[in-house]
Design a protein around this motif. Structure first.
Motif, short mmCIF file in Angstrom:
data_model
loop_
_atom_site.label_atom_id
_atom_site.label_comp_id
_atom_site.label_asym_id
_atom_site.label_seq_id
_atom_site.Cartn_x
_atom_site.Cartn_y
_atom_site.Cartn_z
N SER A 131 0.84 -1.19 0.00
CA SER A 131 0.00 0.00 0.00
C SER A 131 0.88 1.25 0.00
N ILE A 132 0.31 2.35 -0.46
CA ILE A 132 0.99 3.65 -0.46
C ILE A 132 0.14 4.57 0.42
N PRO A 133 0.31 4.49 1.74
CA PRO A 133 -0.58 5.22 2.65
C PRO A 133 -0.61 6.72 2.39
N GLY A 134 0.54 7.26 1.97
CA GLY A 134 0.60 8.71 1.75
C GLY A 134 -0.39 9.21 0.72
N PHE A 135 -0.77 8.35 -0.22
CA PHE A 135 -1.74 8.79 -1.22
C PHE A 135 -3.08 9.11 -0.57
N GLY A 136 -3.62 8.15 0.18
CA GLY A 136 -4.92 8.36 0.81
C GLY A 136 -4.88 9.49 1.82
N GLU A 137 -3.78 9.54 2.60
CA GLU A 137 -3.64 10.61 3.59
C GLU A 137 -3.65 11.98 2.91
N SER A 138 -2.85 12.12 1.85
CA SER A 138 -2.76 13.40 1.15
C SER A 138 -4.07 13.74 0.45
N PHE A 139 -4.71 12.72 -0.15
CA PHE A 139 -5.98 12.96 -0.84
C PHE A 139 -7.02 13.51 0.14
N ARG A 140 -7.13 12.88 1.31
CA ARG A 140 -8.11 13.35 2.29
C ARG A 140 -7.76 14.74 2.81
N GLU A 141 -6.47 15.02 2.96
CA GLU A 141 -6.05 16.34 3.43
C GLU A 141 -6.43 17.42 2.41
N ILE A 142 -6.12 17.15 1.14
CA ILE A 142 -6.47 18.12 0.09
C ILE A 142 -8.00 18.26 0.00
N SER A 143 -8.70 17.12 0.05
CA SER A 143 -10.17 17.14 -0.05
C SER A 143 -10.79 17.90 1.12
N PHE A 144 -10.20 17.76 2.29
CA PHE A 144 -10.71 18.45 3.48
C PHE A 144 -10.70 19.96 3.24
N LYS A 145 -9.66 20.45 2.57
CA LYS A 145 -9.58 21.89 2.28
C LYS A 145 -10.65 22.29 1.25
N LEU A 201 -10.18 5.70 -6.57
CA LEU A 201 -10.66 7.07 -6.40
C LEU A 201 -12.16 7.10 -6.18
N PRO A 202 -12.66 8.18 -5.58
CA PRO A 202 -14.11 8.34 -5.46
C PRO A 202 -14.76 8.49 -6.83
N GLY A 203 -16.07 8.36 -6.87
CA GLY A 203 -16.79 8.48 -8.12
C GLY A 203 -17.02 9.92 -8.57
N SER A 204 -16.92 10.84 -7.64
CA SER A 204 -17.14 12.26 -7.96
C SER A 204 -16.08 12.77 -8.93
N THR A 205 -16.52 13.42 -10.00
CA THR A 205 -15.57 13.93 -10.99
C THR A 205 -14.64 14.97 -10.37
N ASN A 206 -15.17 15.81 -9.47
CA ASN A 206 -14.33 16.80 -8.80
C ASN A 206 -13.23 16.13 -7.99
N ALA A 207 -13.59 15.05 -7.28
CA ALA A 207 -12.61 14.32 -6.48
C ALA A 207 -11.57 13.67 -7.39
N CYS A 208 -12.02 13.15 -8.53
CA CYS A 208 -11.09 12.55 -9.49
C CYS A 208 -10.12 13.60 -10.03
N GLN A 209 -10.63 14.79 -10.28
CA GLN A 209 -9.77 15.87 -10.78
C GLN A 209 -8.71 16.23 -9.74
N THR A 210 -9.12 16.33 -8.49
CA THR A 210 -8.18 16.61 -7.40
C THR A 210 -7.09 15.55 -7.36
N ALA A 211 -7.50 14.28 -7.37
CA ALA A 211 -6.53 13.18 -7.27
C ALA A 211 -5.60 13.15 -8.48
N MET A 212 -6.16 13.29 -9.67
CA MET A 212 -5.35 13.21 -10.89
C MET A 212 -4.34 14.36 -10.95
N ASP A 213 -4.83 15.57 -10.79
CA ASP A 213 -3.98 16.74 -11.02
C ASP A 213 -2.97 16.98 -9.90
N GLN A 214 -3.34 16.69 -8.66
CA GLN A 214 -2.47 17.04 -7.54
C GLN A 214 -1.64 15.87 -7.04
#
Length: 159
Positions: free
Chosen positions: A88-102, A127-140
């Motif tokens: 697993s790459i825990p930093g991905f989920g941690e960072s994704f939730r941190e960015i999403s929280f903002k 990734l989540p199904g939300s396109t906005n969430a996918c954009q966050t994950a892909m781009d950042q």
């Protein structure tokens, strides 16, 4: 050339109206990643694992799922994919939730998005199904780092 496959998990979407799957494909193509296949399955552990393993056998570099990563009873993607990942790459989920929280506040806490490597050392993201969430994950997170992650994982192997 780097290749990817995209698996959308949804009870309601199909290949035609799968906005998030199409978005992920477009972003990958814009970064010179060939999208070899894109499929949609329902929120069912066996269906998800079956399609994921079919992707794995076709040897893409990257597998990205979207949908089913929340805490609803129908959200079974993480339960389906986690046993198929060896690292697993825990930093991905941690960072994704941190960015999403903002971006969306405490709603981000319900996301179980993950990343890791499977048995064939393919880089996998859920990734989540939300396109906005996918954009966050892909781009950042995904597009800036996938090449380095693949390089690091493969540098000691013989294939």
């Amino acid at each position: 050339m780097t290749t990817a496959m995209i698996l959308t998990v949804s009870d309601t979407r199909n290949l035609d109206n799968d906005k998030s799957g199409k978005f992920i494909a477009q972003r990958l193509l814009a970064h010179d990643v060939q999208v070899a296949d894109r499929q949609v399955v329902i929120d069912d552990v066996v269906d998800i694992q079956s399609q994921f393993l079919q992707f794995e056998q076709q040897a893409p570099d990257i597998i990205i799922t979207n949908g089913g990563t929340g805490i609803a009873l129908r959200d079974v993607t993480i339960a389906a994919i986690t046993p198929l990942l060896t690292t697993s790459i825990p930093g991905f989920g941690e960072s994704f939730r941190e960015i999403s929280f903002k971006e969306v506040g405490t709603r981000a806490l319900a996301s179980k998005a993950i990343a890791g490597f499977n048995h064939r050392n393919q880089l996998c993201y859920c990734l989540p199904g939300s396109t906005n969430a996918c954009q966050t994950a892909m781009d950042q997170l995904i597009l800036p780092e996938f090449a380095h992650l693949l390089f690091e994982r493969r540098k000691d192997s013989h294939h």
